[in-house]
Design an enzyme around this catalytic site. Structure first.
Site, short mmCIF file in Angstrom:
data_model
loop_
_atom_site.label_atom_id
_atom_site.label_comp_id
_atom_site.label_asym_id
_atom_site.label_seq_id
_atom_site.Cartn_x
_atom_site.Cartn_y
_atom_site.Cartn_z
N ARG A 122 -59.64 -22.02 88.57
CA ARG A 122 -58.74 -21.64 87.62
C ARG A 122 -57.77 -20.71 87.73
O ARG A 122 -56.91 -19.84 86.54
CB ARG A 122 -59.38 -21.50 86.38
N LYS A 144 -42.91 -21.23 87.09
CA LYS A 144 -42.85 -23.22 86.81
C LYS A 144 -43.61 -23.07 87.36
O LYS A 144 -42.71 -23.34 89.76
CB LYS A 144 -41.40 -23.57 85.88
N GLU A 186 -27.09 -23.08 91.45
CA GLU A 186 -27.70 -22.30 90.36
C GLU A 186 -27.17 -20.90 90.11
O GLU A 186 -27.21 -20.03 88.84
CB GLU A 186 -28.97 -22.46 90.59
N LYS A 228 -32.15 -14.61 85.46
CA LYS A 228 -33.29 -15.73 85.41
C LYS A 228 -33.81 -14.39 84.32
O LYS A 228 -35.40 -15.49 83.79
CB LYS A 228 -33.74 -16.45 86.47
N GLU A 238 -40.59 -21.64 77.75
CA GLU A 238 -39.49 -22.88 77.47
C GLU A 238 -39.57 -22.98 76.24
O GLU A 238 -39.49 -24.41 75.74
CB GLU A 238 -39.22 -23.29 78.48
N ARG A 242 -35.19 -20.74 77.25
CA ARG A 242 -35.39 -21.15 78.78
C ARG A 242 -34.00 -21.85 78.38
O ARG A 242 -33.64 -22.61 79.62
CB ARG A 242 -36.47 -20.44 78.69
N ASN A 246 -31.13 -25.08 81.61
CA ASN A 246 -30.50 -26.81 82.53
C ASN A 246 -29.06 -26.90 81.90
O ASN A 246 -29.29 -28.18 81.59
CB ASN A 246 -31.88 -27.30 80.72
N HIS A 249 -28.41 -30.29 83.35
CA HIS A 249 -29.35 -30.78 84.10
C HIS A 249 -29.61 -32.41 83.77
O HIS A 249 -30.11 -32.91 84.11
CB HIS A 249 -30.54 -29.85 84.22
N HIS A 253 -29.76 -34.92 85.68
CA HIS A 253 -31.33 -35.61 86.88
C HIS A 253 -31.60 -36.41 86.50
O HIS A 253 -31.85 -37.72 87.09
CB HIS A 253 -32.26 -34.82 85.20
N HIS A 266 -30.02 -31.87 94.99
CA HIS A 266 -30.51 -31.60 93.38
C HIS A 266 -29.23 -30.64 92.59
O HIS A 266 -28.38 -31.58 92.16
CB HIS A 266 -31.51 -30.67 93.68
#
Ligand SMILES: NC(=O)c1ccc[n+]([C@@H]2O[C@H](COP(=O)([O-])OP(=O)(O)OC[C@H]3O[C@@H](n4cnc5c(N)ncnc54)[C@H](O)[C@@H]3O)[C@@H](O)[C@H]2O)c1
Ligand SMILES: [Zn+2]
Length: 362
Positions: A122, A144, A186, A228, A238, A242, A246, A249, A253, A266
């Protein structure tokens, strides 16, 4: 010179160290935060010869019990298979909740090892030692973690913050130049969304960055991580703020998905996405043509792509954008710039305008 940032969350704070030649200090930095019963270093295969011995020696100097595991390089390793290998290693070596996992590599190893440590018993502590620019300014900061499913990228994951992040700019020496350039997107993104001085720093020092000038790299990475860290500390999970990360993105994506993650790095897909988003903002009259050109010029100088490939139709790209997992209740939230250093979140953009912006970016 080593900079220290603190990522402040509701219930705890963790340090981010940014400096040159600091990999060999990981043992000292670790025991300042936590004295683990055991350590597992999860390494990317391409860097084991160069960096793993430094990390292992530094941990051994502190008397720590160290195991290591090598992960094949590449996005395919963000898989259930590699995830199981990490869990098997933790179980076979009787790791407990006072043990720690260290991710040594790019975003792939960070996301994978981070996720394994998020769910083993956990959740056990972990550390990020990112070795690509992409991971240093983005993936390693913010907690993340995820692996991919055959049906989509990052579909299985968790929020799990590291105990500390150690960024040694010297690890970039072995990184292929195109990976460095792709990671730079980025930083440029952070400049556009909230930090004009950072954008300017990249404009003025692009050649120094590509030449791996340590002082500039430390300054740039510190500033990008500070941005960040501030966003994450205000919106860890998010819920809204946050989302500004993106920028570019949703378009990017979609391009990555259509080209099956094979055509672009990317950062390259995001560069095209930022061009589309900025063009859309100009069409909406919220961003000036001269700011558009300023972004476009920097992307060109950084040798990042800016145009949508002709074989992908605007219809196809738009449809793929609506499939992005961040499209909530079929409402597309787009991050659009209003100037270099500021963006807005919009969910009211007609599909026809999105397509028009794409068409202008061929
Ligand atoms: N968790 C997050 O918030 C977040 C944010 C952005 C991206 N990501 C994830 O990060 C991943 C992309 O990260 P990446 O660009 O670092 O990719 P990566 O981890 O695949 O690294 C890119 C390549 O560089 C090699 N490499 C790594 N460090 C090196 C070094 N110092 N010298 C030489 N080669 C080196 C790797 O073997 C790989 O071939 C994606 O899976 C993406 O989903 C996560
Ligand atoms: Zn990104």
């Amino acid at each position: 010179m080593t900079n220290i940032l603190h990522l402040k969350l509701k219930d705890h704070t963790y340090p981010i160290y940014v400096g040159k030649d600091i990999l060999h200090q990981i043992g000292e930095y670790l025991i300042k935060e936590f004295i683990p019963s055991k350590v597992l270093v999860v390494n990317d295969a391409s860097i084991i010869e160069r960096y793993t011995p430094i990390v292992k020696d530094s941990l051994a100097e502190q008397g720590l019990d160290v195991n290591s595991l090598v992960i094949p390089s590449g996005e395919e390793s963000k898989s259930l298979n590699q995830f199981s290998r990490i869990l098997d290693t933790l179980i076979e070596n009787q790791f407990d909740r006072n043990s720690i996992v260290i991710a040594l590599g790019g975003g792939v190893v960070g996301d994978l090892a981070g996720f394994a440590s998020a769910v083993y018993m956990r959740g056990i502590p972990f550390i990020q030692i990112p070795t690509t620019l992409q991971a240093q300014v983005d993936a390693s900061v913010g907690g993340k973690t995820a692996i991919n499913h055959t049906k989509g990228k990052n579909l299985i994951g968790a929020f799990h913050q590291p105990k500390l992040v150690l960024i040694d700019v010297n690890t970039l020496e072995s990184l292929p130049e195109m990976d460095l350039r792709a990671g730079l997107i980025e930083v440029i993104k952070m400049g556009v969304i909230r930090d004009e001085p950072l954008f300017k720093l990249v404009e003025e020092h692009l050649d120094d960055i590509i030449a791996l000038d340590e002082k500039i790299l430390v300054e740039m990475i510190t500033q990008a991580c500070a941005g960040k860290a501030e966003i994450v500390s205000k919106d860890e999970k998010e819920s809204r703020l946050r989302m500004v990360l993106n920028y570019g993105h949703t378009f990017g994506h979609a391009l990555e998905a259509i080209t099956e993650y094979k055509k672009y790095r990317h950062g390259e897909a995001i560069a095209i996405g930022m061009n589309c988003a900025a063009r859309l903002a100009v069409n909406l009259d919220i961003f000036t043509e001269s700011d558009f050109q300023r972004q476009n010029t920097l992307l060109k100088h950084a040798k990042l792509p800016g145009t949508v490939p002709k074989e992908i139709s605007s219809e196809q790209l738009c449809t793929a954008m609506y499939h992005d997992k961040k499209v909530i209740d079929s409402t597309m939230r787009l991050i659009l710039p209003t100037r270099i250093g500021e963006v807005v979140i919009r969910n009211d953009i007609p599909e026809s305008m999105i397509k028009d912006a794409i068409i202008q970016c061929y």
